[in-house]
Design a protein around this motif. Structure first.
Motif, mmCIF file in Angstrom:
data_model
loop_
_atom_site.group_PDB
_atom_site.id
_atom_site.type_symbol
_atom_site.label_atom_id
_atom_site.label_comp_id
_atom_site.label_asym_id
_atom_site.label_seq_id
_atom_site.Cartn_x
_atom_site.Cartn_y
_atom_site.Cartn_z
ATOM 1 N N PHE A 91 0.825 -1.209 0.000
ATOM 2 C CA PHE A 91 0.000 0.000 0.000
ATOM 3 C C PHE A 91 0.863 1.265 0.000
ATOM 4 O O PHE A 91 0.563 2.242 -0.693
ATOM 5 C CB PHE A 91 -0.922 0.020 1.214
ATOM 6 N N LYS A 92 1.959 1.247 0.758
ATOM 7 C CA LYS A 92 2.825 2.419 0.830
ATOM 8 C C LYS A 92 3.549 2.688 -0.483
ATOM 9 O O LYS A 92 3.968 3.816 -0.752
ATOM 10 C CB LYS A 92 3.841 2.250 1.969
ATOM 11 N N ALA A 93 3.683 1.669 -1.324
ATOM 12 C CA ALA A 93 4.374 1.825 -2.608
ATOM 13 C C ALA A 93 3.496 2.493 -3.663
ATOM 14 O O ALA A 93 3.992 2.865 -4.730
ATOM 15 C CB ALA A 93 4.852 0.469 -3.112
ATOM 16 N N SER A 94 2.203 2.646 -3.385
ATOM 17 C CA SER A 94 1.299 3.279 -4.345
ATOM 18 C C SER A 94 1.758 4.702 -4.637
ATOM 19 O O SER A 94 2.074 5.475 -3.726
ATOM 20 C CB SER A 94 -0.126 3.295 -3.775
ATOM 21 N N HIS A 95 1.777 5.073 -5.920
ATOM 22 C CA HIS A 95 2.110 6.448 -6.288
ATOM 23 C C HIS A 95 0.922 7.382 -6.033
ATOM 24 O O HIS A 95 1.098 8.594 -5.949
ATOM 25 C CB HIS A 95 2.515 6.510 -7.765
#
Length: 334
Positions: free
Chosen positions: A100-104
């Motif tokens: 989730f944190k990798a979402s741009h």
């Protein structure tokens, strides 16, 4: 004539008039709520009830990459980031958090029953549900003032209110004339318990939800907003409630949503997951009269084994305000 003369004086007066007019326009514009200043079309994306297996976990980053490519303002996962049979271990929580944190795109997570209330199952590790909810809050809502994702969005949190300081997962933000809020309302009975008296956790969370929803609609009415979007995990059995058969787990919540929708001039969109079938309809009726609440729409997201997401286009000033496009995921590679 002397330097400047009458002509210069007139030009000076005109310049002052233009400056004064511009200043008044700027002041008037500043007094307009930011939501109404930015009444431009925008889109957001919703998904949920995935990943439930190894294949879905492997391909989830590709789904999020597809969403990133759409120019969405925000992406919301409406709960159940694992199957009902998987363990609720920290390692799994941290794995989902990393994705989730990798979402741009700014990313919001709403807890579901598989994520905390069902963790007491032996197959889930026999965890204490409230301990797992506390752990979710520590990990996924570590910074209450912003979303997840590489480029977080600033949000309000109900935890800002000392009376409801535990409820970090209740988040709120505004885009244009639309107010968004998340609700910790899990499926599987909303953790109400099996006793005649509802569980203490259910009672406390219900009080927080009542206050959170009431504050949102009060703000929406005061600012004359065009829409309110509420996002939760549970399918709250809208059809049963509308027919007067609603169970106690969601009856009070739906009664409040019905009353608030009646008192709101804009459109209300309830987004949920839970039953894994994409729907976009208007099932809410007044149980007393049978009348459809026409400004209330339900959007249910896909769920495993259907791997997809839903794009919601918002057109301020238009009716309907919300238009949806379901997007099924087609696997590429291994």
């Amino acid at each position: 004539h002397p330097a400047g003369g009458a002509g210069g004086a007139l030009r000076a007066q005109a310049a002052v008039g233009v400056m004064l007019h511009s200043a008044l326009l700027a002041l008037a514009f500043a007094l307009i709520p930011p939501a109404l200043q930015a009444a431009e079309p925008f889109s957001f994306g919703v998904l949920g009830d995935i990943p439930y297996n190894r294949f879905e976990r492997q391909h989830l980053p590709q789904v999020l990459a597809e969403m990133d490519a759409e120019g969405l303002r925000v992406v919301v996962h409406d709960g159940d980031f694992k199957s009902g049979g998987e363990r609720c271990d920290d390692a799994l929580y941290e794995d989902r958090l990393a994705v989730f944190k990798a979402s741009h795109t700014p990313f919001v997570f709403v807890p579901g029953d598989n994520d905390w209330t069902d963790c007491q199952r032996k197959s889930n590790g026999a965890y204490e549900p409230l301990e797992r909810l506390a752990r979710l809050r520590e990990l996924f809502f570590a910074r209450p003032g912003q979303t997840l994702g590489r480029y977080p969005l600033a949000v309000d949190s109900q935890a800002d209110d000392p009376a409801f300081g535990a409820y970090r997962e209740h988040q709120r933000w505004q885009i244009g004339p639309v107010l968004f809020l998340t609700l910790n309302v899990p499926g599987g009975g909303n953790n109400i318990g099996r006793q005649p008296q509802p569980s203490a956790e259910f009672a406390s969370r219900s009080a927080a939800l009542r206050a959170w929803i009431a504050a949102a609609f009060s703000r929406a009415r005061a600012q004359k907003l065009e829409g309110v979007v509420l996002i939760q995990q549970a399918n709250p059995d809208l059809e049963d409630f509308s027919a007067g058969r609603g169970g106690r787990a969601y009856r009070e919540l739906l009664g409040q949503l019905l009353a608030e929708s009646k008192a709101f001039a804009g459109e209300v969109l309830l987004v949920h997951g839970d039953s894994h079938v994409h729907r976009f309809d208007q099932p809410l009726r007044d149980p007393a009269s049978g009348k459809v609440q026409t400004n209330f729409t339900r959007l249910e997201t896909w769920g495993s084994p259907f791997m997809g997401w839903v794009k919601v286009d918002v057109a301020p000033g238009a009716r309907p305000l919300f238009r949806v496009t379901p997007r099924m995921y087609t696997a590429r590679g291994n």
